[in-house]
Scaffold this motif. Structure first.
Motif, short mmCIF file in Angstrom:
data_model
loop_
_atom_site.label_atom_id
_atom_site.label_comp_id
_atom_site.label_asym_id
_atom_site.label_seq_id
_atom_site.Cartn_x
_atom_site.Cartn_y
_atom_site.Cartn_z
N MET A 113 -10.44 -5.42 14.73
CA MET A 113 -11.08 -6.68 15.13
C MET A 113 -11.12 -6.77 16.65
O MET A 113 -10.36 -6.08 17.32
CB MET A 113 -10.33 -7.87 14.53
N ALA A 117 -10.14 -12.12 18.39
CA ALA A 117 -9.83 -12.44 16.99
C ALA A 117 -8.37 -12.15 16.68
O ALA A 117 -7.71 -12.88 15.94
CB ALA A 117 -10.75 -11.67 16.05
N GLU A 120 -6.33 -14.98 17.97
CA GLU A 120 -6.44 -16.13 17.07
C GLU A 120 -5.55 -15.92 15.84
O GLU A 120 -4.91 -16.86 15.36
CB GLU A 120 -7.89 -16.37 16.65
N SER A 121 -5.50 -14.68 15.33
CA SER A 121 -4.60 -14.38 14.21
C SER A 121 -3.15 -14.59 14.61
O SER A 121 -2.33 -15.10 13.84
CB SER A 121 -4.78 -12.94 13.72
#
Length: 151
Positions: A113, A117, A120-121
Motif C-alpha cells: 500500500m 495508507a 492510516e492503518s
C-alpha cells in the motif's frame, strides 16, 4: 495544509487522549491484565507507542522496521515518561516524511500500500488498542476518563 500535517493533526488528537488516559491509571494497576493471556496495562501502552513508531519508520525506510524491544516499567510515571518520549520521537519522524515517501508503495506483512495508507492503518491500530485501554481503566476502577480524542 500538507498531507503529513493533516495526518499529524488527526493522530495527535488520539495520542493526546491516550496520554490523558494513562494519567488516570494508578500505579497499583500498572501490571493489570483482564485475563491471563492479555497484555498488561504497561505492555499495552508500550505496544501502542512502539507499533505507531514502527508504522512511521516503515514508511520512512521503505521497508518493515520492527520496534526495538520490550521494556519493563516499575511505575506509572516511568510508563508516562516512555509514552511522552515515544510521542515526541514519532512526531519528529513524521515531520521528516516527504510526499514521495507518503505516495511510495510499501510492503507490510504481505500487503502492499502507499505509505500514507500504512500510516492510516497505524492510526487505526492505535485507536483500537486505545479502546482496549479505556476498558482496562474502567475495570481497574477509574471513574473520570478523558474523551476519546483530545479537545
Amino acid at each position: 495544509m500538507a498531507k503529513i500535517d493533516q495526518f499529524m493533526a488527526g493522530w495527535l488528537t488520539h495520542r493526546q487522549a491516550l496520554i490523558e488516559l494513562v494519567e488516570v491509571i494508578d500505579n497499583d494497576h500498572l501490571h493489570f491484565k483482564p485475563w491471563d493471556e492479555a497484555m498488561s496495562v504497561s505492555e499495552l501502552v508500550q505496544h501502542i507507542a512502539d507499533s505507531t513508531s514502527m508504522f512511521v519508520r516503515t514508511v520512512q525506510n521503505g521497508e518493515l522496521t520492527p520496534p526495538s524491544g520490550n521494556q519493563t516499567f516499575e511505575s506509572i510515571t516511568d510508563l508516562q515518561d516512555y509514552l511522552q518520549a515515544a510521542t515526541e520521537q514519532t512526531l519528529a519522524d513524521l515531520k521528516t516524511l516527504s510526499d514521495e515517501q507518503l505516495d511510495k508503495q510499501v510492503e507490510f506483512y504481505g500487503s502492499v500500500m502507499p505509505g500514507y495508507a500504512l500510516l492510516e492503518s497505524g492510526k487505526d491500530h492505535e485507536i483500537h488498542h486505545k479502546g482496549q485501554l479505556f476498558t482496562y481503566a474502567r475495570l481497574t476502577g477509574a471513574k473520570e476518563l478523558p474523551f476519546f480524542i483530545a479537545r
